[in-house]
Design a protein around this motif. Structure first.
Motif, short mmCIF file in Angstrom:
data_model
loop_
_atom_site.label_atom_id
_atom_site.label_comp_id
_atom_site.label_asym_id
_atom_site.label_seq_id
_atom_site.Cartn_x
_atom_site.Cartn_y
_atom_site.Cartn_z
N LYS A 1 -4.00 0.62 -8.08
CA LYS A 1 -5.44 0.66 -7.85
C LYS A 1 -5.69 1.66 -6.72
O LYS A 1 -5.16 1.48 -5.62
N VAL A 2 -6.45 2.71 -7.00
CA VAL A 2 -6.73 3.71 -5.97
C VAL A 2 -7.85 3.18 -5.07
O VAL A 2 -8.95 2.92 -5.53
N LEU A 3 -7.54 3.01 -3.77
CA LEU A 3 -8.53 2.48 -2.82
C LEU A 3 -9.30 3.59 -2.13
O LEU A 3 -10.43 3.39 -1.67
N GLY A 4 -8.68 4.75 -2.03
CA GLY A 4 -9.34 5.88 -1.38
C GLY A 4 -8.59 7.15 -1.74
O GLY A 4 -7.39 7.10 -2.04
N GLU A 5 -9.30 8.28 -1.73
CA GLU A 5 -8.62 9.54 -2.04
C GLU A 5 -9.41 10.70 -1.46
O GLU A 5 -10.56 10.54 -1.06
N ILE B 1 0.86 -1.18 0.00
CA ILE B 1 0.00 0.00 0.00
C ILE B 1 0.90 1.23 0.00
O ILE B 1 1.88 1.29 0.73
N SER B 2 0.55 2.21 -0.84
CA SER B 2 1.30 3.47 -0.84
C SER B 2 0.35 4.59 -0.43
O SER B 2 -0.71 4.75 -1.04
N LEU B 3 0.73 5.32 0.61
CA LEU B 3 -0.03 6.51 0.99
C LEU B 3 0.64 7.69 0.29
O LEU B 3 1.76 8.06 0.64
N VAL B 4 -0.03 8.22 -0.72
CA VAL B 4 0.54 9.34 -1.49
C VAL B 4 -0.07 10.61 -0.92
O VAL B 4 -1.27 10.85 -1.05
N SER C 1 -3.99 10.10 -1.52
CA SER C 1 -4.61 8.87 -2.01
C SER C 1 -3.99 7.67 -1.33
O SER C 1 -2.78 7.65 -1.04
N ILE C 2 -4.83 6.66 -1.10
CA ILE C 2 -4.33 5.35 -0.66
C ILE C 2 -4.35 4.47 -1.90
O ILE C 2 -5.39 4.24 -2.50
N VAL C 3 -3.15 4.04 -2.31
CA VAL C 3 -3.02 3.32 -3.57
C VAL C 3 -2.48 1.92 -3.31
O VAL C 3 -1.52 1.75 -2.56
N LYS C 4 -3.11 0.93 -3.94
CA LYS C 4 -2.56 -0.43 -3.87
C LYS C 4 -1.62 -0.59 -5.07
O LYS C 4 -2.05 -0.46 -6.23
N VAL C 5 -0.34 -0.82 -4.79
CA VAL C 5 0.62 -1.05 -5.87
C VAL C 5 0.69 -2.57 -6.05
O VAL C 5 1.30 -3.27 -5.25
N GLU C 6 0.01 -3.05 -7.07
CA GLU C 6 -0.08 -4.52 -7.25
C GLU C 6 1.22 -5.06 -7.81
O GLU C 6 1.69 -6.11 -7.42
N GLU C 7 1.78 -4.34 -8.74
CA GLU C 7 3.14 -4.60 -9.24
C GLU C 7 3.64 -3.28 -9.81
O GLU C 7 2.90 -2.29 -9.81
#
Ligand code: KG4
Ligand code: ZN
Length: 353
Positions: free
Chosen positions: A169-173, A148-151, A158-164
């Motif tokens: 995938k943006v999970l929340g913003e 998970i990357s908190l940008v 944004s809370i982003v799932k870095v799958e690779e």
């Protein structure tokens, strides 16, 4: 010119025969050029215009463009000199082409195109937000997706799932202001200089964060979205009502209480996102990721939940070209070069590359 040099000694002796990437960043008020030998940073020169814009209380786009234009060649020469790399040794040009101030972006993009064209080497455009997310790889080579990357910066939260690599995938913003904007607006209410984030961070250390119970904005149950636009008004109302009652205002308590109100929400939602996605690595990215209280709160929350936190050095959290060069290098390895006629795009989604 105010030039900051990072400690890049970890890149020493690494450049021989290695793939050299030259990165350029000019999306807002930092002109930066970095040189990488594969994934090692040989130089990362940052010329900040903050002192110029602080007189106006915010970034003035026309002034930013003019200063990028004046500084870019000096910063470029300095980056090559420090890296001990000649221009004709560069294999790839990576440049931020959005999001950002279009007049500022254009300076970097035009410089990058001129270099790529004259040296006859490939060019890649880099999404500035991908750069922020890549910053953690500079010092943490062991970091591998998924995580998970908190940008969290002046323009994004944004809370982003870095799958690779390059699969996001943006999970929340945020649905309104970015967290950095909230910091800067509250700083202005408190009479602190621009950009306010670092000043609020420092002042809050002397204050009591439990003194003023500013509202925590959770939004509807289960959402990982944020809203920060109300907090500035809440702080302003508090300051005005104190003044009207003839009461003193303890700015340090206000700064600390403001921080607590947003950091509690950011921490809970970020940790929840890791748990929901069953991920045990969390990366912080963006200017606000250099906030000392946020770092501590996320480390505490993550440690309790068995999550490892990767936080770039503060100089890699705020805008810099090393993160852009690394993102560009990875993008080039995955997808190849972009066309030389790539454009500067002021509005760019996280999913764009
Ligand atoms: O990532 P960045 O350098 O530029 C953007 O892409 O937006 O972030 C700049 C933002 C500003 O709003 C600034 O006030 C905030 O990051 N910032 C901080 C701190 N350092 C920078 N906010 C809170 N605490 C800090 N220590
Ligand atoms: Zn940024």
């Amino acid at each position: 010119m105010d030039v900051t040099e990072m400690d890049t000694s970890f890149g020493d002796d690494m450049k021989n025969d290695k793939f050299i990437t030259l990165g350029i960043e000019s999306s807002c008020d930092e002109t930066s050029v970095a040189v990488l030998a594969e994934e090692d940073v040989l130089s990362n020169i940052i010329s900040s215009q903050i002192h110029i814009h602080s007189a106006y209380g915010g970034v003035v786009p026309e002034i930013a463009s003019r200063h990028h234009l004046e500084n870019i060649n000096v910063v470029l020469d300095e980056a090559l000199r420090e890296a001990e790399v000649a221009l004709d040794e560069v294999d790839l040009i990576a440049v931020t082409n959005g999001p950002g101030l279009v007049g500022a972006l254009v300076v970097g993009v035009a410089t990058a195109k001129a270099l790529a064209f004259s040296l006859d080497i490939p060019i890649v455009g880099v999404n500035h937000m991908h750069g922020h997310m890549e910053a953690a790889y500079v010092e943490h080579k062991e970091l591998i997706p998924p995580f998970i990357s908190l940008v969290i910066s002046g323009g994004h939260t944004s809370i982003v799932k870095v799958e690779e690599h390059y699969k996001y995938k943006v999970l929340g913003e945020t649905r309104d202001d970015a967290a950095g904007e909230a910091y800067d607006k509250v700083a202005r209410v408190l009479g602190l200089p621009y950009p306010g984030g670092p000043h609020v961070d420092k002042l809050a250390k002397e204050g009591d964060g439990s003194k003023i119970p500013f509202k925590r904005v959770w939004l509807e149950k289960g959402t990982l979205d944020f809203s920060f636009s109300g907090i500035k008004t809440a702080v302003l109302n508090y300051v005005n009502s104190q003044k009207m009652q003839g009461l003193t205002i303890n700015k340090a308590d206000v700064a600390a209480s403001f921080q607590e109100s947003i950091i509690e929400v950011i921490t809970k939602k970020t940790i929840d996102s890791c748990l929901e996605e069953n991920l045990t690595s969390l990366v912080l990215a963006g200017g606000v990721a250099s906030n000392s209280r946020l770092r501590q709160s996320l480390i505490d929350g993550a440690t309790k939940a068995g999550i490892r936190v990767f936080i770039p050095n503060p100089s890699l959290c705020t805008d810099n070209a090393a993160m852009i060069a690394l993102a560009g290098y990875h993008k080039y390895k995955l997808f190849g070069a972009d066309d030389i006629d790539l454009d500067a795009i002021s509005n760019m989604e996280i999913s764009t590359f």
